[in-house]
Design a protein around this motif. Structure first.
Motif, PDB file in Angstrom:
ATOM      1  N   TYR A   1       0.844  -1.201   0.000  1.00 51.27           N
ATOM      2  CA  TYR A   1       0.000   0.000   0.000  1.00 51.27           C
ATOM      3  C   TYR A   1       0.871   1.240   0.000  1.00 51.27           C
ATOM      4  CZ  TYR A   1      -4.014  -2.905   0.448  1.00 51.27           C
ATOM      5  OH  TYR A   1      -4.983  -3.828   0.165  1.00 51.27           O
ATOM      6  N   THR A   2       0.462   2.201  -0.821  1.00 50.65           N
ATOM      7  CA  THR A   2       1.198   3.462  -0.850  1.00 50.65           C
ATOM      8  C   THR A   2       0.194   4.590  -0.970  1.00 50.65           C
ATOM      9  OG1 THR A   2       3.045   4.646  -1.868  1.00 50.65           O
ATOM     10  CG2 THR A   2       1.545   3.525  -3.368  1.00 50.65           C
ATOM     11  N   SER A   3       0.618   5.782  -0.572  1.00 48.88           N
ATOM     12  CA  SER A   3      -0.296   6.911  -0.555  1.00 48.88           C
ATOM     13  C   SER A   3      -0.527   7.445  -1.950  1.00 48.88           C
ATOM     14  CB  SER A   3       0.292   8.017   0.313  1.00 48.88           C
ATOM     15  OG  SER A   3       0.409   7.542   1.622  1.00 48.88           O
TER      16      SER A   3
ATOM     17  N   TRP B   1       8.715  -0.663   3.456  1.00 50.82           N
ATOM     18  CA  TRP B   1       8.597   0.195   2.271  1.00 50.82           C
ATOM     19  C   TRP B   1       9.138  -0.561   1.068  1.00 50.82           C
ATOM     20  CZ3 TRP B   1       5.606   3.841   3.946  1.00 50.82           C
ATOM     21  CH2 TRP B   1       5.750   4.331   5.251  1.00 50.82           C
ATOM     22  N   VAL B   2       8.865  -0.060  -0.122  1.00 46.28           N
ATOM     23  CA  VAL B   2       9.263  -0.803  -1.325  1.00 46.28           C
ATOM     24  C   VAL B   2      10.780  -0.972  -1.418  1.00 46.28           C
ATOM     25  CG1 VAL B   2       9.416   1.136  -2.950  1.00 46.28           C
ATOM     26  CG2 VAL B   2       8.715  -1.133  -3.766  1.00 46.28           C
ATOM     27  N   THR B   3      11.523   0.020  -0.943  1.00 44.74           N
ATOM     28  CA  THR B   3      12.989  -0.071  -1.025  1.00 44.74           C
ATOM     29  C   THR B   3      13.487  -1.325  -0.312  1.00 44.74           C
ATOM     30  OG1 THR B   3      13.096   2.328  -1.108  1.00 44.74           O
ATOM     31  CG2 THR B   3      15.138   1.179  -0.601  1.00 44.74           C
TER      32      THR B   3
ATOM     33  N   GLY C   1      24.774   5.028  -2.051  1.00 43.71           N
ATOM     34  CA  GLY C   1      23.525   5.234  -2.769  1.00 43.71           C
ATOM     35  C   GLY C   1      22.579   6.110  -1.985  1.00 43.71           C
ATOM     36  N   SER C   2      21.624   6.704  -2.711  1.00 44.85           N
ATOM     37  CA  SER C   2      20.633   7.581  -2.101  1.00 44.85           C
ATOM     38  C   SER C   2      19.278   7.291  -2.742  1.00 44.85           C
ATOM     39  CB  SER C   2      21.050   9.037  -2.353  1.00 44.85           C
ATOM     40  OG  SER C   2      20.017   9.925  -1.982  1.00 44.85           O
ATOM     41  N   VAL C   3      18.223   7.364  -1.949  1.00 45.03           N
ATOM     42  CA  VAL C   3      16.884   7.066  -2.469  1.00 45.03           C
ATOM     43  C   VAL C   3      15.792   7.700  -1.630  1.00 45.03           C
ATOM     44  CG1 VAL C   3      16.650   4.919  -1.121  1.00 45.03           C
ATOM     45  CG2 VAL C   3      15.267   5.219  -3.175  1.00 45.03           C
ATOM     46  N   GLY C   4      14.655   7.976  -2.259  1.00 43.68           N
ATOM     47  CA  GLY C   4      13.450   8.356  -1.524  1.00 43.68           C
ATOM     48  C   GLY C   4      13.024   9.785  -1.737  1.00 43.68           C
ATOM     49  N   GLU C   5      13.958  10.679  -2.021  1.00 43.31           N
ATOM     50  CA  GLU C   5      13.650  12.101  -2.176  1.00 43.31           C
ATOM     51  C   GLU C   5      14.819  12.737  -2.907  1.00 43.31           C
ATOM     52  OE1 GLU C   5      14.038  13.835   1.761  1.00 43.31           O
ATOM     53  OE2 GLU C   5      14.744  11.916   2.453  1.00 43.31           O
TER      54      GLU C   5
ATOM     55  N   VAL D   1      25.300   6.740  -6.227  1.00 48.62           N
ATOM     56  CA  VAL D   1      24.179   6.543  -7.150  1.00 48.62           C
ATOM     57  C   VAL D   1      22.915   7.115  -6.521  1.00 48.62           C
ATOM     58  CG1 VAL D   1      25.112   4.661  -8.540  1.00 48.62           C
ATOM     59  CG2 VAL D   1      24.019   4.098  -6.372  1.00 48.62           C
ATOM     60  N   ASP D   2      22.373   8.150  -7.188  1.00 44.99           N
ATOM     61  CA  ASP D   2      21.128   8.781  -6.737  1.00 44.99           C
ATOM     62  C   ASP D   2      20.026   8.089  -7.537  1.00 44.99           C
ATOM     63  OD1 ASP D   2      18.939  10.382  -6.267  1.00 44.99           O
ATOM     64  OD2 ASP D   2      19.906  12.249  -6.885  1.00 44.99           O
ATOM     65  N   THR D   3      19.272   7.227  -6.857  1.00 45.26           N
ATOM     66  CA  THR D   3      18.354   6.328  -7.558  1.00 45.26           C
ATOM     67  C   THR D   3      16.926   6.835  -7.488  1.00 45.26           C
ATOM     68  OG1 THR D   3      17.986   4.982  -5.574  1.00 45.26           O
ATOM     69  CG2 THR D   3      19.834   4.359  -6.981  1.00 45.26           C
ATOM     70  N   TRP D   4      16.353   7.173  -8.640  1.00 48.29           N
ATOM     71  CA  TRP D   4      14.950   7.606  -8.673  1.00 48.29           C
ATOM     72  C   TRP D   4      14.069   6.437  -9.066  1.00 48.29           C
ATOM     73  CZ3 TRP D   4      11.026   7.251 -12.100  1.00 48.29           C
ATOM     74  CH2 TRP D   4       9.824   7.882 -11.719  1.00 48.29           C
TER      75      TRP D   4
ATOM     76  N   THR E   1       7.245   3.095  -5.626  1.00 44.93           N
ATOM     77  CA  THR E   1       6.606   1.825  -5.275  1.00 44.93           C
ATOM     78  C   THR E   1       6.049   1.195  -6.551  1.00 44.93           C
ATOM     79  OG1 THR E   1       5.992   2.824  -3.171  1.00 44.93           O
ATOM     80  CG2 THR E   1       4.891   0.770  -3.744  1.00 44.93           C
ATOM     81  N   GLU E   2       5.463   2.020  -7.395  1.00 42.60           N
ATOM     82  CA  GLU E   2       4.819   1.535  -8.615  1.00 42.60           C
ATOM     83  C   GLU E   2       5.816   0.996  -9.638  1.00 42.60           C
ATOM     84  OE1 GLU E   2       4.356   4.375  -7.082  1.00 42.60           O
ATOM     85  OE2 GLU E   2       2.247   4.986  -7.045  1.00 42.60           O
ATOM     86  N   THR E   3       7.024   1.516  -9.636  1.00 48.78           N
ATOM     87  CA  THR E   3       7.973   1.082 -10.678  1.00 48.78           C
ATOM     88  C   THR E   3       8.691  -0.198 -10.275  1.00 48.78           C
ATOM     89  OG1 THR E   3       9.924   2.321  -9.915  1.00 48.78           O
ATOM     90  CG2 THR E   3       8.369   3.495 -11.354  1.00 48.78           C
TER      91      THR E   3
ATOM     92  N   SER F   1      10.612  12.582   5.239  1.00 43.45           N
ATOM     93  CA  SER F   1      11.711  11.629   5.518  1.00 43.45           C
ATOM     94  C   SER F   1      11.737  10.503   4.492  1.00 43.45           C
ATOM     95  CB  SER F   1      11.556  10.979   6.903  1.00 43.45           C
ATOM     96  OG  SER F   1      11.484  11.948   7.887  1.00 43.45           O
ATOM     97  N   GLY F   2      11.376  10.795   3.257  1.00 40.20           N
ATOM     98  CA  GLY F   2      11.366   9.755   2.228  1.00 40.20           C
ATOM     99  C   GLY F   2      10.165   8.837   2.337  1.00 40.20           C
ATOM    100  N   HIS F   3       9.246   9.120   3.252  1.00 38.70           N
ATOM    101  CA  HIS F   3       8.019   8.330   3.353  1.00 38.70           C
ATOM    102  C   HIS F   3       6.900   9.060   2.631  1.00 38.70           C
ATOM    103  CE1 HIS F   3       9.687   6.666   7.390  1.00 38.70           C
ATOM    104  NE2 HIS F   3      10.244   6.100   6.341  1.00 38.70           N
TER     105      HIS F   3
HETATM  106  C1  7RM Z   1      11.657   4.330  -3.767  1.00 42.22           C
HETATM  107  C2  7RM Z   1      10.587   5.225  -3.205  1.00 42.22           C
HETATM  108  C3  7RM Z   1       8.300   7.641  -4.646  1.00 42.22           C
HETATM  109  C4  7RM Z   1       8.512   9.124  -4.754  1.00 42.22           C
HETATM  110  C5  7RM Z   1       8.839   9.583  -6.154  1.00 42.22           C
HETATM  111  C6  7RM Z   1       9.639  10.846  -5.878  1.00 42.22           C
HETATM  112  C7  7RM Z   1      10.414  10.514  -4.619  1.00 42.22           C
HETATM  113  C8  7RM Z   1      12.211   8.727  -4.773  1.00 42.22           C
HETATM  114  C9  7RM Z   1      13.923   9.873  -5.471  1.00 42.22           C
HETATM  115  C10 7RM Z   1      12.803  10.742  -5.365  1.00 42.22           C
HETATM  116  C11 7RM Z   1      14.089  12.500  -6.112  1.00 42.22           C
HETATM  117  C12 7RM Z   1      15.172  10.418  -5.918  1.00 42.22           C
HETATM  118  N1  7RM Z   1       9.305   4.892  -3.491  1.00 42.22           N
HETATM  119  N2  7RM Z   1      11.770  10.000  -4.920  1.00 42.22           N
HETATM  120  N3  7RM Z   1      13.509   8.643  -5.090  1.00 42.22           N
HETATM  121  N4  7RM Z   1      12.889  12.051  -5.690  1.00 42.22           N
HETATM  122  N5  7RM Z   1      15.193  11.736  -6.223  1.00 42.22           N
HETATM  123  N6  7RM Z   1      16.284   9.683  -6.022  1.00 42.22           N
HETATM  124  O1  7RM Z   1      10.898   6.170  -2.555  1.00 42.22           O
HETATM  125  O2  7RM Z   1       6.852   5.194  -3.690  1.00 42.22           O
HETATM  126  O3  7RM Z   1       7.875   5.621  -1.543  1.00 42.22           O
HETATM  127  O4  7RM Z   1       8.151   7.229  -3.294  1.00 42.22           O
HETATM  128  O5  7RM Z   1       9.634   9.510  -3.954  1.00 42.22           O
HETATM  129  O6  7RM Z   1       8.775  11.912  -5.630  1.00 42.22           O
HETATM  130  O7  7RM Z   1       7.663   9.813  -6.905  1.00 42.22           O
HETATM  131  S1  7RM Z   1       7.989   5.709  -2.968  1.00 42.22           S
END
Ligand code: 7RM
Length: 643
Positions: free
Chosen positions: A259-261, A305-307, A380-384, A406-409, A412-414, A519-521
């Motif tokens: 589930y995700t928002s 979380w998906v990560t 690596g970096s993820v979430g925001e 690695v800044d990973t974008w 959850t859907e991907t 906080s990346g949530h």
């Molecule tokens: C993996 C995760 C997704 C949303 C996404 C973005 C933001 C995630 C990055 C990022 C900038 C990044 N899944 N986001 N990674 N924005 N640089 N490397 O976070 O479904 O919980 O969130 O998070 O807005 O749409 S998530």
């Protein structure tokens, strides 16, 4: 936003990397774009074990995709059994440390045994392929054991993050009509117990579908056990057989729902399936994390979380990695816990969030500097979005200017990483996710789907489905179509704004919808608004993200009250607690502001843009205050903000 610094891969890193140099990256990208069937088909044969080969690589009936149609495989088999015939049999699969300092090292062989036993436990409760299990646990090795046992049988799992409240847990169990809940007595966080079983008991009062609850003993504290429904994991595990063949499942069998928002009050159940998902998380372990067999790899996310699903459990284990897990808080008992762990276990690859990085910056360089971090080779970096200043700090203070970042974008859907540098190939620009992964055809477009061109802002879209794309929303295919595929005709709409520079690098600018990132949530404004209006004192609520130095965004709420004599200070506190109770403590608002009216358009939509301006520019000071003048602001802005 753009940074002057560009960091090409060092020749030392590049010479040993999985993908070496831009020419190799471009060749991979080009093949995947021009001959996708050949590219993904060959990769699937090379990277995965199949009981039966597929008849064709993909099938697309927009917007619904299928991959490796007709194939039979099993995720648990790929993560475990296939390694047992190799040198990995006695390699550490899961390297774990509990918050109190207890440790476990579980080999692939041992993990296989634990998973087979627990799969037999689930079978013993009558579970079979197609059933649903909700998992609500802390970060202990039995959490991946539970996931892999479900995957082995084809039981679709749904992990609910341990920070979610009983209310949020209940809604998810009900939506899935889960037959079983797998939980623990509690979990350790900052020296305190998170009382998981209490929340399960509260949630289950209204969940008739649940027949069994399996409880792992972790903290040993006193909990209630309901006769006939609740069972200790260790009791059921007694004498369970260690033989449990993996089910031969269809490529498109639903592996999990997470589930995700979204933009409404109701969270979306993202459905991921089997083969395509596993292939893409496995491939990105190599392309992005440049995984080598001898690496110790640590992703600090929570498996809720998906990560955690993709890059603690499924990707790393399928790729045969040693994946590290830590149970507790980064600052317990002191702010150097992460650096202590890296030094102690000689971690080579470290994957965390910008929020964590910014809080480390604030605590001071003395904490990492007191530890030997020389084992690290990739970060690596993820979430925001990561701001260039935080990037530079991470690069210098943690990576000692030796480790690529690695800044990973992705989302959850991907399912898997969509945009990220391949660290031995792509020069890094701090703040940019850089280039898309093979098979990911991104663009930045306007609402009509027209590309905006270099350096202009627009909507980030993906033009063709990829193997790990979410297949649908749980029991809601219409919402899937509307949310992702209809806003901009024929392409997957990510919900993020972005800019692409003249080198083709993507710069993610943040969400364009009513989704916040704290906080990346992921949190939805609507979800918090619905929680607030469930409180008896609240008439209306509007929620926006407020820029925050550490967490990226914080939750700010505007509230109108029903008639009554309210003490604003006390009620503000009460409402903050209320939201934590309704959703989870990570959703707790930073601010509650009381107002006589909310700014709305003539058609009655809340003008969140205006509220965002108010919280951002701080034209209205004070945390808990009355905003009588808001109606004036409304009247002034309504003219040019109509819908
Ligand atoms: C993996 C995760 C997704 C949303 C996404 C973005 C933001 C995630 C990055 C990022 C900038 C990044 N899944 N986001 N990674 N924005 N640089 N490397 O976070 O479904 O919980 O969130 O998070 O807005 O749409 S998530």
């Amino acid at each position: 936003m753009a940074s002057a610094n560009v960091y090409p891969p060092s020749s030392e890193f590049a010479s040993r990397a999985y993908v070496q140099g831009m020419d190799e990256y471009r060749a991979l990208y080009r093949t995947a774009a021009e001959r996708p069937e050949e590219f993904w088909g060959e990769l699937a044969e090379k990277e995965l074990f199949w009981f039966e080969k597929w008849s064709h690589v993909f099938e697309w009936h927009p917007p619904f995709a299928k991959w490796f149609v007709g194939g039979k495989t099993n995720v648990s088999y790929n993560c475990l059994d296939r390694h047992l015939a190799t040198h990995r049999k006695n390699k550490v699969a899961i390297l774990w440390e509990g918050e109190p300092g207890d440790q476990r090292q579980i080999s692939y062989q041992e993990l296989h045994r634990l998973v087979c036993r627990f799969a037999n436990v689930l079978k013993g409760r009558g579970l079979k392929a197609g059933d649903r299990a909700v998992i609500y646990m802390g970060m202990v090795p039995e959490l991946p054991v539970a996931l892999l046992a479900c995957a082995r049988l084809g039981v679709t799992h749904s992990v609910v993050f341990g920070g979610f409240s009983a209310e949020a847990l209940k809604a998810r169990i009900q939506d899935l009509e889960a037959q079983v809940v797998i939980t623990g007595d509690g979990s350790w966080r900052r020296g305190k117990e998170v009382r998981l079983k209490d929340a399960v008991d509260e949630a289950l009062i209204e969940c008739p579908s649940v027949k069994d609850v399996i409880v792992l003993q972790r903290t040993g504290s006193a909990i209630a056990m309901k006769e006939g429904r609740d069972h200790w994991w260790h009791d059921l595990d007694q004498g369970a057989s260690e033989v449990c063949p993996a089910e031969e499942l269809d490529s498109e069998h639903p592996l999990y729902v997470l589930y995700t928002s979204g933009t409404t009050g109701k969270p979306k159940g993202i459905v991921h399936t089997t083969a395509g998902y596993l292939l893409q998380v496995t491939a990105t372990m190599k392309w992005v994390f440049d995984l080598r067999d001898e690496d110790t790899y640590w992703c600090t996310a929570d498996i809720g979380w998906v990560t955690g699903h993709s890059y603690i459990v499924y990707g790393p284990l399928s790729a045969g990695a040693t994946t590290m897990m830590y149970e507790g808080a980064p600052d317990f008992p002191q702010p150097d816990r992460f650096w202590r762990l890296i030094e102690k276990y000689r971690v080579n690859i470290f994957y965390t969030s910008p929020t964590a990085i910014r809080s480390f910056i604030r605590q001071g360089d003395q904490w990492p500097n007191a530890h030997d971090l020389s084992s690290l080779r990739l970060l690596g970096s993820v979430g925001e979005p990561i701001n260039p200043a935080a990037w530079e700090w991470y690069y210098k203070v943690i990576g000692k200017e030796r480790c690529p970042i690695v800044d990973t974008w992705w989302q959850t859907e991907t399912g898997a990483i969509m945009i990220s540098a391949m660290p031995g190939a792509v020069p890094l620009k701090p703040g940019s996710g850089s280039l898309p992964q093979p098979g990911i055809l991104c663009d930045v477009v306007d609402l009509m789907g027209k590309p905006v061109g270099d350096n202009a802002e627009g909507f980030l879209v993906i033009k063709r489905p990829w193997p790990s794309i979410a297949r649908t929303l749980w029991r809601d295919p219409d919402r899937y179509r509307q949310q992702y595929w209809e806003r901009i005709e024929g392409v997957y709409m990510t919900g993020d704004a972005a800019r692409r520079d003249e080198d083709g690098y993507y710069w993610i600018l943040g969400r364009v919808d009513d989704v916040m990132n704290v906080s990346g949530h992921r949190l939805s404004t609507m979800e918090i608004e619905s929680a607030l209006v469930r409180h008896p004192a609240v008439a209306e609520a509007a929620v926006v993200g407020k820029p925050h130095e550490i967490t990226g965004q914080a939750v700010a709420c505007f509230v109108t009250l029903k008639k009554g004599n309210w003490n604003h200070h006390e009620l503000g506190e009460e409402l903050r607690k209320w939201v934590a109770h309704e959703i989870g403590s990570f959703a707790k608002p930073e601010q509650i502001r009381f107002t006589d009216s909310l700014p709305k358009t003539r058609s009655g939509k809340i003008m969140r843009r205006l509220l965002r301006e108010i919280v951002t520019s701080n034209t209205v000071a004070g945390d808990v205050t009355t905003l009588e003048d808001l109606s004036v602001v409304t009247r002034l802005s309504a003219q040019h903000d109509e819908d």
